[in-house]
Design a protein around this motif. Sequence first.
Motif, PDB file in Angstrom:
ATOM      1  N   HIS A 156      15.379 -45.262 -46.856  1.00 27.96           N
ATOM      2  CA  HIS A 156      14.852 -46.622 -46.887  1.00 27.96           C
ATOM      3  C   HIS A 156      14.271 -46.885 -48.278  1.00 27.96           C
ATOM      4  O   HIS A 156      13.209 -46.354 -48.620  1.00 27.96           O
ATOM      5  CB  HIS A 156      13.759 -46.790 -45.823  1.00 27.96           C
ATOM      6  CG  HIS A 156      14.178 -46.337 -44.453  1.00 27.96           C
ATOM      7  ND1 HIS A 156      14.710 -47.197 -43.516  1.00 27.96           N
ATOM      8  CD2 HIS A 156      14.163 -45.101 -43.877  1.00 27.96           C
ATOM      9  CE1 HIS A 156      14.996 -46.512 -42.411  1.00 27.96           C
ATOM     10  NE2 HIS A 156      14.670 -45.251 -42.608  1.00 27.96           N
TER      11      HIS A 156
ATOM     12  N   GLU B   9      17.989 -50.330 -45.725  1.00 30.83           N
ATOM     13  CA  GLU B   9      18.210 -48.964 -45.246  1.00 30.83           C
ATOM     14  C   GLU B   9      19.691 -48.606 -45.229  1.00 30.83           C
ATOM     15  O   GLU B   9      20.558 -49.455 -45.011  1.00 30.83           O
ATOM     16  CB  GLU B   9      17.608 -48.777 -43.862  1.00 30.83           C
ATOM     17  CG  GLU B   9      18.315 -49.532 -42.751  1.00 30.83           C
ATOM     18  CD  GLU B   9      17.695 -49.272 -41.390  1.00 30.83           C
ATOM     19  OE1 GLU B   9      18.457 -49.212 -40.408  1.00 30.83           O
ATOM     20  OE2 GLU B   9      16.458 -49.154 -41.298  1.00 30.83           O
ATOM     21  N   GLN B  10      19.965 -47.331 -45.488  1.00 32.01           N
ATOM     22  CA  GLN B  10      21.331 -46.827 -45.513  1.00 32.01           C
ATOM     23  C   GLN B  10      21.404 -45.538 -44.708  1.00 32.01           C
ATOM     24  O   GLN B  10      20.535 -44.664 -44.848  1.00 32.01           O
ATOM     25  CB  GLN B  10      21.791 -46.548 -46.946  1.00 32.01           C
ATOM     26  CG  GLN B  10      21.819 -47.761 -47.847  1.00 32.01           C
ATOM     27  CD  GLN B  10      22.929 -48.735 -47.485  1.00 32.01           C
ATOM     28  OE1 GLN B  10      23.993 -48.313 -47.029  1.00 32.01           O
ATOM     29  NE2 GLN B  10      22.692 -50.004 -47.674  1.00 32.01           N
TER      30      GLN B  10
ATOM     31  N   ARG C  72      13.846 -55.204 -47.456  1.00 33.25           N
ATOM     32  CA  ARG C  72      14.492 -55.893 -46.350  1.00 33.25           C
ATOM     33  C   ARG C  72      15.973 -55.545 -46.315  1.00 33.25           C
ATOM     34  O   ARG C  72      16.691 -55.665 -47.308  1.00 33.25           O
ATOM     35  CB  ARG C  72      14.353 -57.407 -46.512  1.00 33.25           C
ATOM     36  CG  ARG C  72      12.921 -57.921 -46.483  1.00 33.25           C
ATOM     37  CD  ARG C  72      12.907 -59.420 -46.736  1.00 33.25           C
ATOM     38  NE  ARG C  72      11.552 -59.951 -46.760  1.00 33.25           N
ATOM     39  CZ  ARG C  72      11.266 -61.216 -47.043  1.00 33.25           C
ATOM     40  NH1 ARG C  72      12.240 -62.076 -47.318  1.00 33.25           N
ATOM     41  NH2 ARG C  72      10.019 -61.635 -47.049  1.00 33.25           N
ATOM     42  N   ASN C  73      16.434 -55.124 -45.147  1.00 29.71           N
ATOM     43  CA  ASN C  73      17.854 -54.820 -44.953  1.00 29.71           C
ATOM     44  C   ASN C  73      18.377 -53.802 -45.968  1.00 29.71           C
ATOM     45  O   ASN C  73      19.556 -53.807 -46.301  1.00 29.71           O
ATOM     46  CB  ASN C  73      18.697 -56.100 -45.026  1.00 29.71           C
ATOM     47  CG  ASN C  73      18.241 -57.161 -44.054  1.00 29.71           C
ATOM     48  OD1 ASN C  73      17.942 -56.858 -42.897  1.00 29.71           O
ATOM     49  ND2 ASN C  73      18.151 -58.401 -44.504  1.00 29.71           N
TER      50      ASN C  73
ATOM     51  N   SER D 193      13.253 -65.620 -50.171  1.00 26.11           N
ATOM     52  CA  SER D 193      13.893 -66.181 -48.983  1.00 26.11           C
ATOM     53  C   SER D 193      14.120 -67.661 -49.176  1.00 26.11           C
ATOM     54  O   SER D 193      13.206 -68.389 -49.610  1.00 26.11           O
ATOM     55  CB  SER D 193      13.035 -65.954 -47.737  1.00 26.11           C
ATOM     56  OG  SER D 193      13.585 -66.640 -46.621  1.00 26.11           O
TER      57      SER D 193
END
Length: 433
Positions: free
Chosen positions: A232, A245-246, A242-243, A99
């Motif tokens: 996930h 998932e589909q 993080r971010n 990050s």
Amino acid sequence: MPIVSRAGAPHRGRLRLSAAAAALACLLAAAPAHAAPAVTPEAPRASRSANPLPPQVVSAEFPSGHNGQEGAPARTTGRFTFSPGGGEDIVSYTYEFGSSEPSARVDVPPAGNSVTVEFTPGRMGPHTLYVYATDRAGNRSVTFRYLFHAADPGLPDSPGDTTGDGYSDLYTVDDTGTVRFHRGSGPDGAVGVPVTVAEGWDGALLTRRGDWNGDSYDDLVSRRADGKLRYHPTDGLGRLERNGEQEIHQFYAPGEGGIDPATIDQVISLGDLRPSPGLSTPDLLAVVDDVLWYLPNMGYGYLDAAQLISADGWSDRTIVSPGDLDSDGRTDLPARDTSDGTLWLYRGSTAADGGTDPLSLADDTRRIAYGTGFTPAAHPLIAAPGDTDGDGIADLWTTAPGELRFRSGGGTSAGIPVTVGADGAWDRVRSPA
């Protein structure tokens, strides 16, 4: 003799002025001399308005990868040492892995010394560390970006093993919608202290067996309150990306087997019944009302048209994410009869293409009684994520009032139950995977 001007007239006033001036000069000459007062320069004020230089970062396990250099394999714990970029009186470093907005602060006693932190990258490939230094005056450096690369950890994980340590792990969602990861801690089926990996998944169904995105790691599949199926990706250490998932979509023509995921009562991942070279396609099995459906995976997050496996009798059965329990190389299906607690094992047969025939997973002529006493009151939940004792056969975990129990898998029956968790929290679990 009187002073006479050029006009010839005497000037008595000028004479008096000259006498006074002479007297004043005598007085000044007689007075003691005094030095001019000394001016002391003002002492310079302490000031640290300049920001410190960015910190330096060194890691033996994961050296800087700006020149393409590769470090240790993923899942290796690395030590990263921060030190001042100059002679500044640094008192802390603030850093973050992955990050660009660092938030983890580590103080440096005494000021100016280096400090070391640890980090375990779960995935192979590039990773980035962001860190800045703060000095005693509160000035901070610009954020330094440290790029490093983790090497391939090697062979793909076995089913159910999310961390690569050889032991099966569990995911659970409880009555508050909190998803926790329970890392397997040994061949006896014990699990470690749970770690929260997601929240707000009230009423979710969970399942897991297979890699959906081609990174060799098992991924978690969910059907949440919004009625959508998702996968996930996991990060190699049990956390969810993080971010990452589909949503899982379906391909089907009008009149073909399209299933609304919101109507699914149970869903399990079978693994890949018909493996395709170079493509990871874990298939799903779902119960809708009283019907059992096979949902073949086309890859890249898409399911093919659903295939009817059995038209009735499945609302009173609990299906369990399976493995090869009878060691014949084909996927099997454990299914619990909720009316009498019998745990049936539907033994998979070979399909024409060499995979497992999905129809065999509902063929009553191919089933055997695998265990008894598995009533919903005695054992509300059953999971079979993988083989944790290393005998090549998937094992079983069940919940009991206030407990988690482990049974070693067998070819014809489940093993003797052993309590591996008794803190009471297992009563709140609603779905395991």
